[in-house]
Motif scaffolding. Structure first.
Motif, short mmCIF file in Angstrom:
data_model
loop_
_atom_site.label_atom_id
_atom_site.label_comp_id
_atom_site.label_asym_id
_atom_site.label_seq_id
_atom_site.Cartn_x
_atom_site.Cartn_y
_atom_site.Cartn_z
N GLY A 185 7.60 -29.02 -22.76
CA GLY A 185 8.40 -29.05 -21.54
C GLY A 185 7.88 -30.07 -20.55
N PHE A 186 6.56 -30.18 -20.47
CA PHE A 186 5.94 -31.20 -19.61
C PHE A 186 6.35 -32.59 -20.08
N LEU A 187 6.28 -32.84 -21.38
CA LEU A 187 6.62 -34.16 -21.90
C LEU A 187 8.10 -34.50 -21.71
N GLN A 188 8.94 -33.48 -21.63
CA GLN A 188 10.36 -33.76 -21.41
C GLN A 188 10.60 -34.40 -20.05
N SER A 189 9.63 -34.30 -19.15
CA SER A 189 9.79 -34.94 -17.83
C SER A 189 9.46 -36.43 -17.89
N PHE A 190 8.89 -36.89 -19.03
CA PHE A 190 8.52 -38.29 -19.19
C PHE A 190 9.72 -39.12 -19.65
N ALA A 331 -0.61 -42.74 -16.32
CA ALA A 331 0.30 -42.77 -17.46
C ALA A 331 0.37 -41.44 -18.19
N ARG A 332 -0.57 -40.53 -17.85
CA ARG A 332 -0.59 -39.22 -18.49
C ARG A 332 -0.08 -38.11 -17.58
N GLY A 333 0.59 -38.50 -16.50
CA GLY A 333 1.28 -37.52 -15.67
C GLY A 333 0.49 -36.97 -14.50
N ALA A 367 -1.16 -47.66 0.77
CA ALA A 367 -0.38 -48.63 0.00
C ALA A 367 -0.69 -48.50 -1.49
N TYR A 368 -1.96 -48.28 -1.81
CA TYR A 368 -2.33 -48.10 -3.21
C TYR A 368 -1.68 -46.86 -3.79
N ARG A 369 -1.69 -45.76 -3.02
CA ARG A 369 -1.05 -44.52 -3.46
C ARG A 369 0.43 -44.75 -3.75
N ASP A 370 1.10 -45.46 -2.84
CA ASP A 370 2.53 -45.71 -3.01
C ASP A 370 2.80 -46.58 -4.24
N ASP A 371 1.95 -47.58 -4.45
CA ASP A 371 2.13 -48.44 -5.62
C ASP A 371 1.86 -47.68 -6.91
N ALA A 372 0.81 -46.86 -6.91
CA ALA A 372 0.47 -46.08 -8.12
C ALA A 372 1.60 -45.12 -8.47
N THR A 373 2.27 -44.59 -7.47
CA THR A 373 3.37 -43.66 -7.71
C THR A 373 4.50 -44.32 -8.49
N THR A 374 4.67 -45.62 -8.30
CA THR A 374 5.75 -46.32 -9.01
C THR A 374 5.45 -46.48 -10.49
N HIS A 375 4.21 -46.22 -10.90
CA HIS A 375 3.82 -46.39 -12.31
C HIS A 375 3.73 -45.05 -13.05
N LEU A 376 4.16 -43.98 -12.42
CA LEU A 376 4.15 -42.67 -13.09
C LEU A 376 5.10 -42.68 -14.29
N PRO A 377 4.82 -41.88 -15.31
CA PRO A 377 5.61 -41.93 -16.55
C PRO A 377 6.89 -41.13 -16.51
N PHE A 378 7.19 -40.48 -15.41
CA PHE A 378 8.31 -39.55 -15.36
C PHE A 378 9.66 -40.27 -15.36
N ARG A 379 10.64 -39.57 -15.86
CA ARG A 379 12.01 -40.07 -15.75
C ARG A 379 12.36 -40.21 -14.27
N LYS A 380 13.27 -41.10 -13.95
CA LYS A 380 13.56 -41.40 -12.54
C LYS A 380 13.95 -40.15 -11.76
N SER A 381 14.72 -39.28 -12.35
CA SER A 381 15.15 -38.08 -11.62
C SER A 381 13.98 -37.16 -11.33
N VAL A 382 12.94 -37.21 -12.17
CA VAL A 382 11.74 -36.40 -11.94
C VAL A 382 10.80 -37.11 -11.00
N ALA A 383 10.63 -38.43 -11.19
CA ALA A 383 9.71 -39.19 -10.35
C ALA A 383 10.08 -39.11 -8.89
N SER A 384 11.35 -38.97 -8.60
CA SER A 384 11.76 -38.89 -7.19
C SER A 384 11.26 -37.63 -6.52
#
Length: 386
Positions: A185-190, A331-333, A367-384
């Motif tokens: 279920g966790f991986l389904q968010s990727f 990259a691992r969530g 700024a680093y936190r914000d940039d790192a957030t853009t590299h999360l592995p989640f699908r866009k609907s989850v990353a938001s």
């Protein structure tokens, strides 16, 4: 307020276990008298190792109403203040930086309460202020350079900043359960690509042929700790660092903390090859130490991240803090989270030098936190939602 007093305890053991149980956080592996006592009695946090306990104890009507863990430090190892360059700044202006005071958990980059207040206390704000004033007085009376509250809780940071302490910022990477149910279920968010990469890493760990076990501290015999400690120490030796804990310290922590210690081990059928040593509270898993006798593809990710997430989902824990640093966690969530420390610098000149540095750091970390957030592995609907 007139009978509110603060004294110094020269060890965690000098404070009764009943007091720690009442003032500390129930079920927490670190914010209790056991953890600090064992580290002090085993030689991890003692003056000879650069950690002199000076814990502040607030009493009122002959009852303990507040605690502030406090150490006199002669170096910057293991306190996660990240002030390695401050010493040269102090010396440039003719001052001595060490020793300085630190409120925090030795060799443990876990954020949490530093101003510990009794649940029976009706004047908590006054007790917090008394502890802050006492810490600053110790600095003044002894001519120390500074006092630092490492990785303090948001409530403590608010109190400390209002009391005139400067605030520094850093980023850690934490996993949070979003009702995933299980690891699949966790991986389904990727996203699909990131999901394939994680599954490939887990598959390679399985194909290594190593057997992975998960045990709590009370399940591990004292005779096993020398071999496990050797694996832990090998990582520090490889990078020329100091392994602070001894086999005896780990063994006593395991016996005393019991289920609050969690050890993930990979074995080849004869002896352990790698381990990830963690601790847990009622809702959070804390990753602390990793070691391996040999390089095995993807085993680090399996023991330090994926097994921990699996454990959290099975045990109903909602948070996993795998330790300081590590962009590979993104990259691992594991999402970037800002953590803060507070710093009392009594010398006006040194304060004027450090304050602008910390202000620039705050914007850089954000700024680093914000940039790192853009590299999360989640699908866009989850990353938001991250």
């Amino acid at each position: 307020m007139r009978d509110l007093k603060v004294r110094i305890a020269s060890s965690a053991a000098e404070i009764s276990q009943d007091t720690w149980n009442e003032i500390g956080e129930p079920g927490h592996p670190f914010l209790n008298g056991d953890f600090l006592r064992i580290l002090e009695e085993s030689g991890v946090a003692i003056p000879a190792a650069g950690w002199q306990p000076l814990h502040l104890v607030a009493t009122q009507a002959q009852s303990v109403v507040g605690l502030l863990p406090l150490y006199l430090k002669t170096h910057s190892h293991g306190d996660f203040i990240y002030d390695w360059n401050w010493k040269s700044v102090w010396e440039r202006f003719g001052h001595r930086y060490y020793p300085r005071l630190v409120s925090g958990l030795p060799y443990t980059p876990v954020a949490g309460s530093r101003l510990l207040i009794s649940k029976r206390c009706t004047n908590g704000d006054q007790v917090r202020q008394a502890l802050v004033d006492a810490a600053r007085q110790v600095v003044t009376d002894n001519g120390f350079s500074s006092w630092h509250a490492a990785l303090a809780s948001p409530a403590d940071i608010e109190t400390l900043e209002a009391a005139g302490l400067l605030v520094s910022h850093d980023v850690q990477f934490h996993w949070n359960d979003a009702d995933f149910g299980d690891f699949d279920g966790f991986l389904q968010s990727f996203s699909a690509e990131k999901r394939r990469k994680v599954r490939a890493e887990r598959r390679r760990a399985v194909e290594s042929g190593l057997r992975i076990t998960v045990r709590h501290g009370g399940d591990i015999g004292a005779d096993e700790w020398p071999a496990l400690h050797a694996i832990y120490k090998s990582t520090f030796d490889r990078f020329g660092n100091y392994a602070a804990f001894s086999p005896e310290c780990f063994a006593e922590l395991a016996t005393t903390l019991g289920d609050r210690m969690v050890v993930f081990t990979a074995s080849d059928g004869v002896e352990p090859v790698a381990l990830s040593l963690c601790f847990r509270s009622n809702d959070t898993l804390f990753g602390r130490y990793w070691g391996a006798r040999r390089q095995v593809d993807s085993l680090h990710f399996e023991l330090c991240f994926y097994q921990g997430i699996d454990y959290c989902l099975r045990e109903g824990l909602t948070r996993f803090e795998p330790g300081a640093g590590g962009e590979h966690k993104i990259a691992r969530g594991f999402t970037p989270q800002i953590v803060r420390s507070a710093h009392w610098i009594p010398d006006p000149g040194m304060r004027r030098i450090i304050a602008p540095h910390l202000e620039r750091q705050q914007s850089g970390v954000a700024a680093y936190r914000d940039d790192a957030t853009t590299h999360l592995p989640f699908r866009k609907s989850v990353a938001s939602l991250a």
